[in-house]
Design a protein around this motif. Structure first.
Motif, mmCIF file in Angstrom:
data_model
loop_
_atom_site.group_PDB
_atom_site.id
_atom_site.type_symbol
_atom_site.label_atom_id
_atom_site.label_comp_id
_atom_site.label_asym_id
_atom_site.label_seq_id
_atom_site.Cartn_x
_atom_site.Cartn_y
_atom_site.Cartn_z
ATOM 1 N N TRP A 1 -27.481 13.668 -18.292
ATOM 2 C CA TRP A 1 -28.148 13.495 -17.006
ATOM 3 C C TRP A 1 -28.188 14.801 -16.224
ATOM 4 N N ASP A 2 -29.256 14.957 -15.420
ATOM 5 C CA ASP A 2 -29.374 16.128 -14.563
ATOM 6 C C ASP A 2 -30.231 15.743 -13.356
ATOM 7 N N LEU A 3 -30.347 16.660 -12.423
ATOM 8 C CA LEU A 3 -31.234 16.433 -11.286
ATOM 9 C C LEU A 3 -32.681 16.367 -11.772
ATOM 10 N N ALA A 4 -33.446 15.477 -11.168
ATOM 11 C CA ALA A 4 -34.848 15.319 -11.575
ATOM 12 C C ALA A 4 -35.628 16.609 -11.396
ATOM 13 N N GLU A 5 -35.304 17.361 -10.340
ATOM 14 C CA GLU A 5 -36.055 18.595 -10.080
ATOM 15 C C GLU A 5 -35.848 19.650 -11.150
ATOM 16 N N ARG A 6 -34.792 19.500 -11.963
ATOM 17 C CA ARG A 6 -34.562 20.457 -13.041
ATOM 18 C C ARG A 6 -35.111 19.962 -14.380
ATOM 19 N N ALA B 1 -32.644 12.512 -13.648
ATOM 20 C CA ALA B 1 -33.460 12.312 -14.851
ATOM 21 C C ALA B 1 -32.584 12.513 -16.075
ATOM 22 N N ILE B 2 -33.081 12.058 -17.202
ATOM 23 C CA ILE B 2 -32.380 12.226 -18.470
ATOM 24 C C ILE B 2 -32.869 13.513 -19.104
ATOM 25 N N ALA B 3 -31.936 14.457 -19.270
ATOM 26 C CA ALA B 3 -32.301 15.783 -19.772
ATOM 27 C C ALA B 3 -32.327 15.847 -21.287
ATOM 28 N N GLY B 4 -31.701 14.902 -21.959
ATOM 29 C CA GLY B 4 -31.637 14.900 -23.414
ATOM 30 C C GLY B 4 -30.550 13.948 -23.865
ATOM 31 N N ALA C 1 -24.248 15.479 -6.252
ATOM 32 C CA ALA C 1 -23.589 16.768 -6.046
ATOM 33 C C ALA C 1 -22.943 17.275 -7.323
ATOM 34 N N ARG C 2 -22.349 16.376 -8.096
ATOM 35 C CA ARG C 2 -21.712 16.798 -9.347
ATOM 36 C C ARG C 2 -22.764 17.280 -10.348
ATOM 37 N N LEU C 3 -23.868 16.582 -10.433
ATOM 38 C CA LEU C 3 -24.939 17.023 -11.323
ATOM 39 C C LEU C 3 -25.504 18.367 -10.858
ATOM 40 N N PRO D 1 -26.307 19.717 -16.909
ATOM 41 C CA PRO D 1 -26.388 18.288 -17.244
ATOM 42 C C PRO D 1 -25.069 17.723 -17.768
ATOM 43 N N LEU D 2 -24.838 16.420 -17.515
ATOM 44 C CA LEU D 2 -23.578 15.779 -17.858
ATOM 45 C C LEU D 2 -23.827 14.432 -18.511
ATOM 46 N N LEU D 3 -22.861 14.009 -19.336
ATOM 47 C CA LEU D 3 -22.836 12.648 -19.838
ATOM 48 C C LEU D 3 -22.268 11.741 -18.750
ATOM 49 N N ALA D 4 -22.579 10.469 -18.805
ATOM 50 C CA ALA D 4 -22.034 9.529 -17.821
ATOM 51 C C ALA D 4 -20.515 9.531 -17.845
ATOM 52 N N SER D 5 -19.930 9.721 -19.029
ATOM 53 C CA SER D 5 -18.474 9.716 -19.164
ATOM 54 C C SER D 5 -17.808 10.891 -18.460
ATOM 55 N N GLN D 6 -18.577 11.909 -18.089
ATOM 56 C CA GLN D 6 -18.036 13.088 -17.414
ATOM 57 C C GLN D 6 -18.116 12.978 -15.894
ATOM 58 N N ILE D 7 -18.608 11.849 -15.409
ATOM 59 C CA ILE D 7 -18.765 11.628 -13.971
ATOM 60 C C ILE D 7 -17.789 10.544 -13.530
ATOM 61 N N PRO D 8 -16.933 10.807 -12.527
ATOM 62 C CA PRO D 8 -15.963 9.797 -12.093
ATOM 63 C C PRO D 8 -16.619 8.641 -11.344
ATOM 64 N N ASP D 9 -16.035 7.468 -11.493
ATOM 65 C CA ASP D 9 -16.513 6.263 -10.807
ATOM 66 C C ASP D 9 -15.801 6.163 -9.460
ATOM 67 N N THR D 10 -16.518 6.437 -8.385
ATOM 68 C CA THR D 10 -15.934 6.345 -7.038
ATOM 69 C C THR D 10 -16.634 5.277 -6.206
ATOM 70 N N ALA D 11 -17.218 4.303 -6.872
ATOM 71 C CA ALA D 11 -17.949 3.249 -6.167
ATOM 72 C C ALA D 11 -17.023 2.456 -5.259
ATOM 73 N N ARG D 12 -17.505 2.139 -4.063
ATOM 74 C CA ARG D 12 -16.739 1.296 -3.145
ATOM 75 C C ARG D 12 -16.998 -0.173 -3.423
ATOM 76 N N VAL D 13 -18.186 -0.478 -3.905
ATOM 77 C CA VAL D 13 -18.560 -1.855 -4.226
ATOM 78 C C VAL D 13 -19.041 -1.885 -5.658
ATOM 79 N N SER D 14 -18.506 -2.805 -6.457
ATOM 80 C CA SER D 14 -18.870 -2.903 -7.873
ATOM 81 C C SER D 14 -19.826 -4.062 -8.100
#
Length: 363
Positions: free
Chosen positions: A179-184, A168-171, A122-124, A129-142
């Motif tokens: 990172w971005d959605l694969a469909e884009r 997918a990796i956009a660049g 949803a965030r992507l 596109p976003l870097l991994a560092s721009q996405i929060p870690d909300t994992a319930r299980v690590s």
């Protein structure tokens, strides 16, 4: 029918398949189409792997911006699992991506983190596109850190979603992936193959890149029914050979050339084949203690024609703008003409890097 090849013929098939003969390819996409992938690695003793792989094939006309353009602008290549791959192999990979994961541990982690996966997608969708560092870690299980990944679960989730074909990796921004959605990122009109057809076509592409291999479904992806059967003089192995490469043996041989191969070059991947057909027992010394190194931390094997003749221990010194040649290790004494060829290739390498040469005489 089993084809009987000489060692010279087998090596010529491999060198041609890897685009290391005298007939250089014209561009980045041509290299990727033939090799199947271009390995990405940040170790830049001379230059990063993806760039030295391309330079060793294309030569002086290759510029790093050409790779970025092919990936990010033209979308003729895509990044997956640590390599740039030609778009033509993506349809062959999609059936396996739709089945992924097959390991229970990976399935269980994804099931436990369904909400996390939805939040990343949803965030992507909204901000990518976003870097991994721009996405929060909300994992319930690590997942337990394995030495390659840290405690942050975002890179792991992105990798899992990549393998499922959902993102997918956009660049890249430097060494960081966007990172971005694969469909884009991926085209919407890709051919559709069933599992069996895709697997067979992928095997054929792998054999095309290798030229000739001892079949091994996991190691090189080539099964015993792909290509044609072959034997090589002096070897007890049973090989599979690419029919087109076999037919090309009748074509005029334009001769060989010098190539410095990055230690992660695809030609060097199959160590057993190197030893069996080239008589070259290659050991990467990057992870050895310094006292145990014979040729250097990240020495590049030297290929002349279809023979491995030595190792180039060199490093780019950007501060002083020179290519420092620590040593050119010769397996057997080189002929004067071969010395000149190696020296000329070092000079071309330095010119491509935009630096001078220090201690460049291979004698």
């Amino acid at each position: 029918m089993t084809h009987r090849l000489t060692r010279d013929q087998a090596r010529r098939i491999i060198v041609r398949a890897q685009l290391l003969d005298a007939n250089r390819p014209g561009d980045v996409v041509e290299v990727a189409e033939q090799l199947g992938y271009i390995k990405i690695d940040p170790t830049a003793t001379i230059a990063p792997c993806e760039h030295t792989v391309l330079w060793s094939r294309i030569g002086w006309s290759y510029e790093g911006g050409q790779l970025q353009k092919a990936v990010e602008d033209d979308r003729l290549l895509f990044e997956f699992d640590g390599a740039f791959r030609p778009l033509s192999v993506l349809p062959l990979m999609l059936p396996a991506m739709r089945r992924w994961p097959e390991r229970d541990a990976s399935k269980q982690w994804l099931e436990a983190n369904e909400d996390f996966a939805r939040e990343v997608v949803a965030r992507l969708d909204g901000e990518g596109p976003l870097l991994a560092s721009q996405i929060p870690d909300t994992a319930r299980v690590s997942r337990t850190p394995d030495g390659w990944s840290g405690s942050n679960q975002v890179p792991t989730m992105l990798d899992f979603l990549l393998r499922q074909g959902r993102v997918a990796i956009a660049g890249r921004e430097g060494r960081h992936r966007r990172w971005d959605l694969a469909e884009r990122v991926y085209p919407s009109d890709l051919p559709d193959y069933d599992d069996e057809e895709a697997a067979q076509l992928l095997e054929e592409r792998m054999l095309q890149a290798a030229g000739i291999v001892r079949p091994h479904s996991w190691w090189n992806g080539v099964g015993k029914s792909t290509g044609e059967a072959a034997t090589v003089e002096g070897s007890s192995w049973r090989f599979r050979v690419d029919p087109e490469a076999l037919a090309a043996l009748d074509e005029r041989d334009e001769g060989g050339r010098v190539a410095f191969l990055n230690p992660y070059d695809s030609l060097l991947f199959d160590r057993a084949r190197l030893k069996e057909l080239f008589g070259f027992e290659y050991v990467l010394e990057q992870f050895k203690p310094q006292a145990q190194r014979r040729y250097g931390f990240f020495a590049h094997p030297i290929l002349i024609g279809d023979r491995f003749v030595g190792m180039l221990d060199a490093a780019t010194d950007r501060e002083r703008e020179v290519l420092r040649i620590a040593a050119v290790h010769e397996f057997l004494p080189l002929e004067p003409e071969e010395h000149d060829m190696v020296r000329a290739e070092i000079a071309e390498l330095a010119e491509w890097l935009g630096v001078g040469v220090a201690d460049a005489d291979p004698r």
